[in-house]
Scaffold this motif. Sequence first.
Motif, short mmCIF file in Angstrom:
data_model
loop_
_atom_site.label_atom_id
_atom_site.label_comp_id
_atom_site.label_asym_id
_atom_site.label_seq_id
_atom_site.Cartn_x
_atom_site.Cartn_y
_atom_site.Cartn_z
N ASP A 99 0.84 -1.20 0.00
CA ASP A 99 0.00 0.00 0.00
C ASP A 99 0.88 1.25 0.00
O ASP A 99 2.03 1.22 0.41
N TYR A 100 0.29 2.35 -0.47
CA TYR A 100 0.97 3.63 -0.47
C TYR A 100 0.87 4.31 0.91
O TYR A 100 1.85 4.72 1.48
N THR A 101 -0.38 4.47 1.34
CA THR A 101 -0.62 5.23 2.57
C THR A 101 -1.66 4.49 3.41
O THR A 101 -2.80 4.39 2.98
N PRO A 102 -1.28 3.94 4.55
CA PRO A 102 0.08 3.94 5.08
C PRO A 102 0.99 3.08 4.24
O PRO A 102 0.53 2.10 3.65
N ALA A 103 2.26 3.43 4.17
CA ALA A 103 3.22 2.66 3.38
C ALA A 103 3.38 1.28 4.01
O ALA A 103 3.74 1.15 5.19
N ARG A 104 3.09 0.27 3.23
CA ARG A 104 3.19 -1.10 3.72
C ARG A 104 3.89 -1.97 2.68
O ARG A 104 3.73 -1.75 1.48
N VAL A 105 4.63 -2.92 3.17
CA VAL A 105 5.30 -3.88 2.29
C VAL A 105 5.00 -5.28 2.81
O VAL A 105 4.56 -5.47 3.95
N LEU A 106 5.23 -6.26 1.95
CA LEU A 106 5.11 -7.64 2.41
C LEU A 106 6.29 -8.44 1.88
O LEU A 106 6.88 -8.12 0.86
N VAL A 107 6.61 -9.47 2.63
CA VAL A 107 7.72 -10.34 2.24
C VAL A 107 7.38 -11.77 2.65
O VAL A 107 6.75 -11.99 3.68
N ILE A 108 7.77 -12.70 1.79
CA ILE A 108 7.60 -14.11 2.11
C ILE A 108 8.95 -14.61 2.63
O ILE A 108 9.97 -14.46 1.94
N ILE A 158 11.30 -11.93 14.43
CA ILE A 158 10.36 -10.93 13.93
C ILE A 158 9.06 -10.96 14.73
O ILE A 158 8.52 -9.92 15.10
N LYS A 159 8.58 -12.15 15.03
CA LYS A 159 7.35 -12.23 15.83
C LYS A 159 7.55 -11.66 17.22
O LYS A 159 6.70 -10.94 17.74
N LYS A 160 8.69 -11.97 17.84
CA LYS A 160 8.92 -11.50 19.21
C LYS A 160 9.16 -10.00 19.25
O LYS A 160 8.68 -9.31 20.15
N SER A 161 9.88 -9.47 18.28
CA SER A 161 10.22 -8.04 18.30
C SER A 161 9.15 -7.18 17.64
O SER A 161 9.04 -5.99 17.91
N GLY A 162 8.37 -7.79 16.75
CA GLY A 162 7.36 -7.02 16.02
C GLY A 162 7.96 -6.03 15.04
O GLY A 162 7.35 -5.00 14.73
N GLU A 163 9.14 -6.34 14.51
CA GLU A 163 9.76 -5.39 13.57
C GLU A 163 10.78 -6.10 12.69
O GLU A 163 11.25 -7.20 13.00
N PHE A 164 11.09 -5.44 11.59
CA PHE A 164 12.16 -5.91 10.71
C PHE A 164 12.59 -4.76 9.81
O PHE A 164 11.92 -3.73 9.74
N VAL A 165 13.71 -4.96 9.15
CA VAL A 165 14.17 -3.99 8.16
C VAL A 165 14.27 -4.69 6.81
O VAL A 165 14.83 -5.79 6.72
N MET A 166 13.71 -4.08 5.78
CA MET A 166 13.85 -4.56 4.42
C MET A 166 14.88 -3.67 3.72
O MET A 166 14.73 -2.45 3.72
N LEU A 220 5.94 -4.77 12.30
CA LEU A 220 5.13 -5.90 11.85
C LEU A 220 3.65 -5.65 12.12
O LEU A 220 3.26 -5.23 13.21
N ILE A 221 2.85 -5.87 11.11
CA ILE A 221 1.39 -5.89 11.32
C ILE A 221 1.02 -7.33 11.67
O ILE A 221 1.30 -8.25 10.90
N ASP A 222 0.43 -7.50 12.83
CA ASP A 222 0.22 -8.86 13.32
C ASP A 222 -0.89 -9.54 12.53
O ASP A 222 -2.05 -9.14 12.59
N GLU A 223 -0.51 -10.51 11.77
CA GLU A 223 -1.44 -11.26 10.92
C GLU A 223 -1.08 -12.74 11.05
O GLU A 223 -0.46 -13.34 10.15
N PRO A 224 -1.47 -13.36 12.18
CA PRO A 224 -1.04 -14.74 12.44
C PRO A 224 -1.42 -15.71 11.32
O PRO A 224 -0.64 -16.60 10.98
N ASN A 253 -1.74 -15.17 8.02
CA ASN A 253 -0.81 -15.02 6.90
C ASN A 253 0.58 -15.53 7.26
O ASN A 253 1.26 -16.15 6.44
N GLN A 254 1.01 -15.23 8.47
CA GLN A 254 2.34 -15.67 8.89
C GLN A 254 2.42 -17.19 8.96
O GLN A 254 3.38 -17.79 8.48
N ASP A 255 1.40 -17.81 9.54
CA ASP A 255 1.46 -19.25 9.78
C ASP A 255 1.13 -20.05 8.52
O ASP A 255 1.69 -21.12 8.30
N THR A 256 0.22 -19.53 7.70
CA THR A 256 -0.21 -20.30 6.53
C THR A 256 0.71 -20.08 5.34
O THR A 256 1.00 -21.01 4.59
#
Lengths: 179, 179
Positions: B36-45, B56-64, B118-122, B124-127
């Motif tokens: 998404d543009y606004t808010p700026a969001r990215v996704l990664v597999i 990532i799950k424990k800290s709730g963050e990452f850098v791309m 991290l946007i918490d999306e269990p 998507n993360q688990d599946t």
Amino acid sequence: MEKAYLLLNHGPTVLISCAYGDERNVIAAGWCTVLDYTPARVLVILDKQGYSHQLIKKSGEFVMMLPSKAMAKLVLQVGACTGSAVDKFAAFDMPILPAKTVVAPLINGCLAFLECKLIDEPHNQDTYDLYIGEVTCAWADPRVFSNGRWHIKDESLRSIHYQAGGQFFAIGDSFQVEE
Amino acid sequence: MEKAYLLLNHGPTVLISCAYGDERNVIAAGWCTVLDYTPARVLVILDKQGYSHQLIKKSGEFVMMLPSKAMAKLVLQVGACTGSAVDKFAAFDMPILPAKTVVAPLINGCLAFLECKLIDEPHNQDTYDLYIGEVTCAWADPRVFSNGRWHIKDESLRSIHYQAGGQFFAIGDSFQVEE
């Protein structure tokens, strides 16, 4: 921050076709990626516009196509109008082919076709405009893809990566790295 | 079908760093896009391996991060070992910088950094091993990105797009299309 998306905005640009009953449409999408190897799955973020979303949800399928550099103008044209008012396939005189496993048409000249069955994920669709497809048939132009590798030599057959404002990157040359 | 993923496998390759407490890691990922543009969001597999997922799950963050062609060998090295056994930052002598909004480190030399919460999306993360981040800070090297556009001239500063077997594409030249 409102330009952060540009930092990753050069994955391959794709065309997404869809059809339901007598209706059909094709849109351009710059935000897509692979989701899994086996089963082969892809995802694409669709622009906020109701028409293609509806066709994909109702039909449960779509085709992801990789246009070549020669098709860049068509990509812009497809992205600049809505299919609810015009049949873009006819309006832009696109040469179409039947798909093997879905109703949505293929556009002849693309470098690759990924026919997909929609994996029903209402939360992702409604919250993020994110559509996941399981690939039911895949084909790539043997002039540029064979034995599991891209080998694009012809300038007009390079894949394209949209930036903004009518500006694209073409994919460049490949190089081999030894660990 | 088991090679269908290769048809879209040339979006930009990224490095993902993460940290929690005294632990930190960096991995390579070929499957990512903007969400998404606004808010700026990215996704990664993320590849199937527990260590980075946990951090990532424990800290709730990452850098791309977007590595340059000059960093291609490092990308392969990072992708070929697990961070649960070795501190890759030290093992590969990476020059790191502190991030502004997250604990995970930045790797100096990358073309762009996207610090993400991290946007918490269990589901998507688990599946799907699919992680969504909201960008909290974004930076790109002004030698190759300014005024909202990439302008990569230097061969060593091209973004890279992993294919397979140690083979990458470099991004090519840009071109302008008028509708």
